[in-house]
Design a protein around this motif. Structure first.
Motif, short mmCIF file in Angstrom:
data_model
loop_
_atom_site.label_atom_id
_atom_site.label_comp_id
_atom_site.label_asym_id
_atom_site.label_seq_id
_atom_site.Cartn_x
_atom_site.Cartn_y
_atom_site.Cartn_z
N ALA A 127 0.82 -1.26 -0.11
CA ALA A 127 -0.03 0.10 0.17
C ALA A 127 0.85 1.18 -0.15
N SER A 128 2.05 1.11 0.66
CA SER A 128 2.81 2.47 0.97
C SER A 128 3.51 2.52 -0.53
N ARG A 129 3.71 1.62 -1.36
CA ARG A 129 4.40 1.66 -2.65
C ARG A 129 3.35 2.07 -3.68
N LEU A 130 2.01 1.61 -3.58
CA LEU A 130 1.21 1.81 -4.67
C LEU A 130 0.85 3.38 -4.69
N PRO A 131 0.78 4.07 -5.88
CA PRO A 131 0.27 5.31 -6.17
C PRO A 131 -1.19 5.52 -6.22
N THR A 132 -2.04 6.14 -5.73
CA THR A 132 -3.44 5.96 -5.66
C THR A 132 -4.00 7.19 -6.54
N THR A 133 -3.16 8.09 -7.14
CA THR A 133 -3.40 9.13 -8.02
C THR A 133 -2.56 9.13 -9.11
N ILE A 134 -3.33 9.70 -10.50
CA ILE A 134 -2.35 9.87 -11.70
C ILE A 134 -1.49 11.16 -11.50
N ASP A 135 -0.39 10.93 -11.43
CA ASP A 135 0.70 12.31 -11.50
C ASP A 135 1.02 12.57 -13.19
N THR A 136 0.20 13.44 -13.78
CA THR A 136 0.55 13.72 -15.14
C THR A 136 1.79 14.55 -15.26
N SER A 137 2.35 14.85 -14.07
CA SER A 137 3.68 15.95 -14.27
C SER A 137 4.76 15.07 -14.48
N VAL A 138 4.88 13.81 -14.27
CA VAL A 138 6.21 13.02 -14.34
C VAL A 138 5.88 11.82 -15.25
N HIS A 177 5.71 7.97 -16.61
CA HIS A 177 5.46 6.70 -15.92
C HIS A 177 5.74 5.82 -17.26
N GLU A 178 6.37 4.70 -17.05
CA GLU A 178 6.54 3.57 -18.02
C GLU A 178 5.71 3.11 -18.60
N ALA A 179 4.55 3.05 -17.91
CA ALA A 179 3.14 2.26 -18.64
C ALA A 179 2.67 3.50 -19.78
N ARG A 180 2.70 4.76 -19.49
CA ARG A 180 2.20 5.61 -20.32
C ARG A 180 3.16 6.01 -21.67
N VAL A 181 4.33 5.84 -21.25
CA VAL A 181 5.29 5.95 -22.12
C VAL A 181 5.11 4.68 -23.46
N ASP A 198 5.13 12.09 -20.47
CA ASP A 198 5.53 10.85 -20.82
C ASP A 198 5.80 10.85 -22.40
N ARG A 199 5.32 11.86 -23.45
CA ARG A 199 5.62 11.96 -24.66
C ARG A 199 6.91 12.52 -24.74
N ALA A 200 7.54 13.46 -23.65
CA ALA A 200 8.80 13.77 -23.71
C ALA A 200 9.73 12.88 -23.59
N LEU A 201 9.31 11.86 -22.62
CA LEU A 201 10.48 10.98 -22.50
C LEU A 201 10.53 9.84 -23.45
N GLY A 224 13.47 9.89 -13.71
CA GLY A 224 13.08 9.19 -12.53
C GLY A 224 12.58 7.74 -12.59
N ILE A 225 12.61 7.28 -13.88
CA ILE A 225 12.32 5.82 -14.00
C ILE A 225 13.68 5.00 -14.10
#
Length: 280
Positions: free
Chosen positions: A9-20, A22-26, A40-43, A220-221
């Motif tokens: 639970a402490s590891r799992l994000p519960t909200t979508i942070d669009t400012s950084v 994320h590997e799934a979205r890339v 995501d598109r920038a990375l 950060g990935i």
């Protein structure tokens, strides 16, 4: 809450942070999806600057998943799938392929990204005869995955299961103990189960892959490519099946379901190793 679940639970994000990024979205961006944001598109573009064929490589990796599912059902008789790090739903998800072949096939998806959780309804569509389910959990904590009631409600762990880790383990450094994680998961599965892995590598272009690692870590990935020998070592405890750990485009191209999927002939056109191991 158990210690195991508390760690998850402490590891799992519960909200979508669009400012950084994320590997799934890339990955979704490379596959032409719509569930990605500027970070995501920038990375994705930064990596593509070093690996211009990255989109084709992502598609080659996705095509392997389909061939692996067909192989598991047709040649190993495995009709249950535990797909960890499934990513954002797109065409040809594991349950769609499996249940097209065997309508009674059963699939559990696992991912730690809240945007995948938001799409869980699409992942849980199923035939009347089969079943699919989604678990919001982190591969860093395999005990928590195995403790989820929905897993044993959906999969019969007395029958073989295909453990799918397609383009996931590069996010784990050796100090994250991927071998221990795999051993814990395999220990819970019966004889005849199989382990399906693809893994990016620097074996084909070390300089370009070094730049990919730098771009990812600046965002950060964690990104940790492995050699062929290192990828083979991830199959410890299983018998690696023919044709072995090979370039992803060369793994059983005969199992592709359309001619377009078999057009790649250069073994180094996609920088992934791929293989399937069977638990004795």
């Amino acid at each position: 809450m158990s210690d195991s679940k508390a760690r998850t639970a402490s590891r799992l994000p519960t909200t979508i942070d669009t400012s950084v990024a994320h590997e799934a979205r890339v990955y979704d961006y490379w596959l032409g999806g719509r569930d990605n944001y500027p970070a995501d598109r920038a990375l994705g573009d930064a990596i593509a600057a070093h690996v211009p064929a990255i989109r084709e490589m992502a598609r080659a990796n996705r095509a392997f998943l389909a061939r692996a599912v067909r192989f598991a059902i047709a040649e190993l008789g495995v009709t249950q799938f535990l797909d960890i790090g499934t990513g954002i739903p797109t065409a040809g998800n594991t349950h769609e392929i499996a249940q097209r072949i065997d309508p009674a096939a059963r699939v559990v998806y696992v991912d730690n990204d809240p945007i995948v959780l938001a799409h869980a309804r699409a992942l849980m569509a199923s035939t009347d005869e089969g079943a699919t389910a989604f678990v919001h959990a982190d591969l860093h904590d395999p005990a928590a995955i195995l403790a989820e009631p929905v897993l044993t409600e959906t999969l019969d762990l007395d029958r073989p299961v295909a453990l799918m880790l397609v383009a996931v383990l590069m996010y784990f450094r050796d100090e994250d103990d991927p071998h221990g994680i795999l051993a814990r998961l395999l220990d819970a599965l019966p004889s005849g189960s199989c382990l399906v892995i693809t893994h990016p590598t620097a074996d084909f272009d070390a300089r370009a892959m070094k730049n990919v690692v730098l771009a990812s870590e600046q965002a950060g990935i964690t990104f940790y490519p492995r050699s062929r020998a290192e990828t083979e070592n991830l199959f410890a405890g299983t018998e690696i099946l023919d044709p072995g750990v090979v370039p992803v485009v060369t793994w059983r191209p005969d199992l592709a379901d359309d001619a377009a999927a078999t057009t790649a002939t250069d073994p180094e056109s996609a920088w992934y190793w791929a293989g399937i191991g069977r638990k004795p």
